[in-house]
Motif scaffolding. Structure first.
Motif, mmCIF file in Angstrom:
data_model
loop_
_atom_site.group_PDB
_atom_site.id
_atom_site.type_symbol
_atom_site.label_atom_id
_atom_site.label_comp_id
_atom_site.label_asym_id
_atom_site.label_seq_id
_atom_site.Cartn_x
_atom_site.Cartn_y
_atom_site.Cartn_z
ATOM 1 N N UNK A 18 0.816 -1.214 0.000
ATOM 2 C CA UNK A 18 0.000 0.000 0.000
ATOM 3 C C UNK A 18 0.850 1.264 0.000
ATOM 4 N N UNK A 19 2.149 1.095 0.230
ATOM 5 C CA UNK A 19 3.045 2.256 0.291
ATOM 6 C C UNK A 19 4.033 2.287 -0.856
ATOM 7 N N UNK A 20 3.890 1.362 -1.792
ATOM 8 C CA UNK A 20 4.726 1.387 -2.985
ATOM 9 C C UNK A 20 5.903 0.451 -2.966
ATOM 10 N N UNK A 21 6.082 -0.342 -1.911
ATOM 11 C CA UNK A 21 7.217 -1.271 -1.821
ATOM 12 C C UNK A 21 6.725 -2.697 -2.064
ATOM 13 N N UNK A 22 7.241 -3.320 -3.113
ATOM 14 C CA UNK A 22 6.829 -4.666 -3.480
ATOM 15 C C UNK A 22 8.045 -5.590 -3.481
ATOM 16 N N UNK A 23 7.872 -6.792 -2.959
ATOM 17 C CA UNK A 23 8.972 -7.750 -2.835
ATOM 18 C C UNK A 23 8.902 -8.843 -3.893
ATOM 19 N N UNK A 24 10.068 -9.272 -4.350
ATOM 20 C CA UNK A 24 10.202 -10.524 -5.095
ATOM 21 C C UNK A 24 11.144 -11.396 -4.275
#
Length: 299
Positions: free
Chosen positions: A192-198
């Motif tokens: 929701x804050x723009x940080x996405x993990x792979x």
């Protein structure tokens, strides 16, 4: 000779590039960029299954889509050859987190942090925390100000970062707890804050279940251990261990079970080979357009 661009040239090069909206991961395999940009992704598989190849393929496609990437490259410099295709990428071995965040968020410059030569485990984990914590806070503030900036973060060897059981003593254990805390926070609220993990690792059973359960995109390559097969059953939507084992037995290299947010079940996808050269190979690599031009000149 490889050319290095100045900051202004980098920004201009990124702006002039037309972004793709569909990620072409293989023949007939296209994924909307928003799925990987807006939802966490899990990639699991044993050595030789195609897991590492798929991660580089996804990075190639996200870069074509002009997505901001932060890659912690902890395994043999797997991602550094991406600079041959995307010369504006910044590759660093150790740098101020302030510089990384400024270049990544304000300049839109993808970063690869090459940690393949780092020997100290605690040192490596502490540096990752020093980068991730202020980056996450920066993205949070931008979101609150109404100017969100999405960043996709690649985490290799996740079993070191979010192990099913904490390991180490003293300094190493403290470092482990810190990195674990920030990754758990990003897994829960980062999207929701723009940080996405792979998140990448060989064995899903070696990872904490809560963070990987937050991954709505799942590329599950071949595994052989019973506990991993059992975990696959849960990750694929509750299929039985026997059924998972049966289907894994027939799963060839570069093929993965793929489950995303848009479908209730899963499908089997075949990844293409990565386009960057393998730095461990003796094959002399050249971009296709260069090789084609040389062939014309020789003729």
């Amino acid at each position: 000779m490889r050319q290095y661009l100045m900051h202004s040239q980098v920004s201009r090069a990124i702006e002039e590039t037309t972004p793709t909206t569909s990620l072409r991961l293989g023949a007939g395999v296209e994924v909307d960029v928003t799925l990987l940009q807006n939802y966490h992704t899990l990639i699991n598989g044993i050595t030789g299954s195609g897991k590492s190849n798929s991660a580089v393929v996804i990075a190639e496609e996200l870069l074509k889509a002009k997505v901001r990437l932060l890659i912690f490259d902890t395994d043999k410099g797997e991602y550094t050859p991406l600079k041959d295709f995307f010369p504006y990428i910044k590759i660093i071995k150790n740098s101020s987190q302030t510089d990384i965040i400024e270049n990544l968020t304000d300049g839109g410059i993808p970063h690869i942090i090459d940690m393949s030569g780092w020997s100290g485990r605690a040192e490596r984990l502490d540096y990752m925390v020093e980068v991730l914590e202020p980056l996450y806070e920066n993205l949070k503030q931008r979101k609150e100000a109404g100017e969100p900036i999405p960043v996709v973060i690649f985490l290799e060897e996740a079993s070191v970062l979010i192990p099913a059981r904490h390991k180490g003593y003293g300094t190493a254990r403290t470092s482990q707890q810190k990195i674990n805390q920030i990754i758990e926070e990003i897994a829960r609220r980062g999207r929701s804050r723009g940080a996405t993990l792979i998140i990448l690792d060989q064995r899903p059973s070696g990872l904490q279940y809560d963070p990987i359960s937050q991954c709505r995109n799942r590329f599950l390559f071949k595994v052989t251990d019973d506990s991993d097969i059992d975990r696959y059953g849960r990750l694929l939507g509750g299929i039985s261990k026997n059924k998972a084992a049966e289907r894994l037995e027939r799963l060839p290299p570069y093929h993965a079970f793929y489950k995303d947010t848009e479908v209730a079940g899963y499908r089997i996808v075949r990844f293409r080979r990565k386009r960057i050269r393998d730095i461990a190979s003796n094959i002399q690599w050249k971009p296709a357009e260069v090789a084609e031009e040389e062939t014309k000149n020789e003729a």
